[in-house]
Design a protein around this motif. Structure first.
Motif, short mmCIF file in Angstrom:
data_model
loop_
_atom_site.label_atom_id
_atom_site.label_comp_id
_atom_site.label_asym_id
_atom_site.label_seq_id
_atom_site.Cartn_x
_atom_site.Cartn_y
_atom_site.Cartn_z
N PHE A 162 0.82 -1.15 -0.03
CA PHE A 162 -0.11 0.05 0.22
C PHE A 162 0.77 1.31 0.03
O PHE A 162 1.91 1.10 0.53
CB PHE A 162 -0.98 -0.03 1.26
CG PHE A 162 -1.86 -1.18 1.18
CD1 PHE A 162 -3.22 -1.05 0.88
CD2 PHE A 162 -1.61 -2.26 1.71
CE1 PHE A 162 -4.15 -1.78 0.77
CE2 PHE A 162 -2.68 -3.10 1.75
CZ PHE A 162 -3.93 -3.17 1.35
N PRO A 163 0.47 2.49 -0.55
CA PRO A 163 0.99 3.69 -0.41
C PRO A 163 0.88 4.23 1.06
O PRO A 163 0.76 5.38 1.19
CB PRO A 163 0.30 4.50 -1.47
CG PRO A 163 -0.99 4.02 -1.35
CD PRO A 163 -0.91 2.60 -1.17
N VAL A 164 1.56 3.35 2.00
CA VAL A 164 1.33 3.77 3.49
C VAL A 164 2.50 3.17 3.90
O VAL A 164 2.72 1.92 4.15
CB VAL A 164 -0.02 3.30 4.00
CG1 VAL A 164 -0.21 3.64 5.65
CG2 VAL A 164 -1.24 3.90 3.41
N GLN A 165 3.20 4.08 4.86
CA GLN A 165 4.16 3.46 5.83
C GLN A 165 3.39 3.04 7.14
O GLN A 165 3.01 3.92 7.94
CB GLN A 165 5.33 4.63 6.09
CG GLN A 165 6.11 5.10 4.99
CD GLN A 165 7.12 6.04 5.36
OE1 GLN A 165 6.78 6.88 5.98
NE2 GLN A 165 8.17 5.99 4.42
N TRP A 166 3.31 1.75 7.24
CA TRP A 166 2.54 1.33 8.47
C TRP A 166 3.21 1.69 9.63
O TRP A 166 4.60 1.21 9.70
CB TRP A 166 2.06 -0.07 8.17
CG TRP A 166 1.27 -0.41 7.15
CD1 TRP A 166 1.87 -1.27 6.07
CD2 TRP A 166 -0.10 -0.08 6.59
NE1 TRP A 166 0.51 -1.25 5.14
CE2 TRP A 166 -0.49 -0.59 5.51
CE3 TRP A 166 -1.24 0.52 7.71
CZ2 TRP A 166 -1.69 -0.39 5.03
CZ3 TRP A 166 -2.35 0.78 6.93
CH2 TRP A 166 -2.69 0.41 5.86
N ASP A 167 2.31 2.06 10.63
CA ASP A 167 3.20 2.31 12.09
C ASP A 167 3.34 1.03 12.71
O ASP A 167 3.28 -0.13 12.14
CB ASP A 167 2.52 3.24 12.96
CG ASP A 167 3.34 4.29 13.49
OD1 ASP A 167 4.10 3.89 14.35
OD2 ASP A 167 3.77 5.56 12.95
N ASN A 168 3.55 1.08 14.20
CA ASN A 168 4.09 -0.16 14.94
C ASN A 168 3.09 -1.41 15.09
O ASN A 168 3.28 -2.29 15.17
CB ASN A 168 4.32 0.63 16.34
CG ASN A 168 5.54 1.53 16.45
OD1 ASN A 168 5.50 2.41 15.80
ND2 ASN A 168 6.58 0.95 17.11
N HIS A 169 1.73 -0.98 14.94
CA HIS A 169 0.93 -1.88 15.37
C HIS A 169 -0.42 -2.21 14.46
O HIS A 169 -0.80 -1.13 13.88
CB HIS A 169 0.17 -1.89 16.93
CG HIS A 169 1.20 -1.51 17.90
ND1 HIS A 169 1.91 -2.73 18.32
CD2 HIS A 169 1.79 -0.39 18.37
CE1 HIS A 169 2.85 -2.30 19.29
NE2 HIS A 169 2.72 -1.01 19.31
N ILE A 170 -0.90 -3.38 14.45
CA ILE A 170 -1.97 -3.73 13.58
C ILE A 170 -2.98 -4.25 14.43
O ILE A 170 -2.68 -5.34 15.33
CB ILE A 170 -1.69 -4.70 12.48
CG1 ILE A 170 -3.21 -5.03 11.67
CG2 ILE A 170 -0.96 -5.91 12.87
CD1 ILE A 170 -2.99 -5.38 10.21
N VAL A 171 -4.13 -3.85 14.82
CA VAL A 171 -5.02 -4.21 16.06
C VAL A 171 -6.20 -5.01 15.37
O VAL A 171 -7.02 -4.23 14.41
CB VAL A 171 -5.45 -2.84 16.87
CG1 VAL A 171 -6.34 -3.22 17.62
CG2 VAL A 171 -4.44 -1.92 17.33
N PRO A 172 -6.51 -6.02 15.92
CA PRO A 172 -7.70 -6.75 15.42
C PRO A 172 -8.97 -6.04 15.99
O PRO A 172 -8.93 -5.42 16.93
CB PRO A 172 -7.60 -8.11 16.26
CG PRO A 172 -6.12 -8.32 16.40
CD PRO A 172 -5.60 -6.88 16.91
#
Length: 360
Positions: free
Chosen positions: A347-357
């Motif tokens: 994706f054109p996004v720099q994902w930050d630290n966490h992915i939350v369910p």
């Protein structure tokens, strides 16, 4: 808790409550903050198949988010140490409430809802007194702050609700900070990280501490299972030529155990775990190191390292199907199970630290 949630969800489905649910927001399975290529910060909802459900602007860099148990709203927390958190309607993208840290407090990037969704708990520092607190916010009444209680230690970071729907577990990292010195760590030699189990009134029910030789191992992030097992991930504040264990498992019925790696597997993590997740089968636990560009998967029954692989700037990890979903600062979203890669999207996004369910 489940009966109450089912009742409220039924009321919503019957049209007897006006608030929209997650299905109305595109049925996101996960939330993650990120940075767009042109520099704007956003909170995104990701669906099971890897497409974007929504993308909502944030005023500054985010860290983690807390998803309401059933209403389509999320709380986006500023990067630690932060002075704000934003409650967002994930359908309209509009701000529902802006939470300002009270005088003498700052947020630490994480929060958790009560099982019925009526309260929000936030990890905070009382920085003049060098103690951790848990803020309490009334989600029913515009997220008004209604109190706080001690977190059971210094520098609380992550916080989770246990399966009983009442007990909270706080990851007290042990690190003292102050807004005047930014992210500087003020007490590394005297750190005392712990896991603190707190009842809804803030009374400490139990506390788990590491042995003295590991006092510089800051407990940062948590993952829980429906049987009450907790995985806790750490960040070593000592000499990086040392390679202490960075992952622990705890159950209220058994003693705490640390999961160790040796040689290059330990060295590659560079003393730093950015996020942790337990598989839906509750047999595997995954950890990530953005500093090392690696993620590792451990077998829970044996406590042994099962596999590891390279992924540049990987940090976010969450349980997904029979494996794990991973996100990175390069924009990649990848599903991995048993060493096999699938659903790899950029994706054109720099994902930050966490992915939350998102519970749905």
């Amino acid at each position: 808790m489940s009966d109450r949630r089912s009742f409220i969800a039924g009321m919503l489905a019957a049209g007897l409550c006006p608030s929209p649910v997650w299905a109305d927001a595109g049925s996101p399975a996960f939330l993650s903050a990120g940075k767009k290529r042109h520099g704007a910060y956003v909170l995104c909802g990701l669906c099971e198949r890897g497409r974007l459900a929504f993308e909502i602007p944030l005023p500054a860099r985010g860290h983690a988010a807390a998803a309401h148990p059933f209403l389509a709203e999320a709380v986006a927390f500023a990067r630690r140490p932060g002075m704000f958190a934003i409650v967002i309607n994930c359908i309209s993208g509009r701000e529902r409430a802006w939470l300002n840290a009270p005088a003498g407090r700052h947020f630490n990037g994480h929060g958790a809802f009560s099982g019925d969704g009526e309260l929000l708990y936030t990890t905070e520092n009382d920085y003049e007194a060098a103690r951790g607190v848990v803020g309490i916010w009334d989600a029913r009444n515009g997220y008004e702050r209604i109190g706080e209680f001690p977190s059971g230690g210094v520098g609380p970071h992550d916080i989770k609700l246990m399966p009983d729907g009442k007990t909270l577990v706080a990851a007290n990292g042990g690190i003292e900070t102050h807004p005047e010195t930014g992210r500087a760590k003020l007490n590394v030699p005297s750190m005392r990280p712990n896991l603190a189990f707190l009842d809804p009134e803030g009374r400490t029910q139990d506390k788990v501490e590491l042995e003295p030789s590991l006092n510089k191992n800051s407990i940062r992030h948590l993952a829980t299972t429906r049987d009450g097992t907790i995985a806790f991930a750490m960040q070593w504040q000592g000499d990086l030529t040392d390679h202490p264990p960075l992952l622990g498992l705890h159950s209220r019925d058994t003693r705490t155990g640390l999961l160790e790696t040796e040689g290059s597997s330990a060295e590659r993590m560079r003393g730093y775990i950015g996020s942790v997740a337990i598989s839906r089968s509750m047999t595997k636990v995954a950890v990530t190191s953005p500093r090392g560009g690696r993620f590792q998967v451990f077998d829970i029954p044996s406590g042994q390292l099962d596999r590891e692989r390279e992924m540049a700037d990987v940090c976010g990890v969450a349980p997904y199907r029979n494996g794990f979903l991973l996100t990175s600062g390069t924009g990649h979203v990848m599903w991995e199970a048993d060493g096999v890669e699938g659903l790899s999207t950029r994706f054109p996004v720099q994902w930050d630290n966490h992915i939350v369910p998102v519970a749905s």
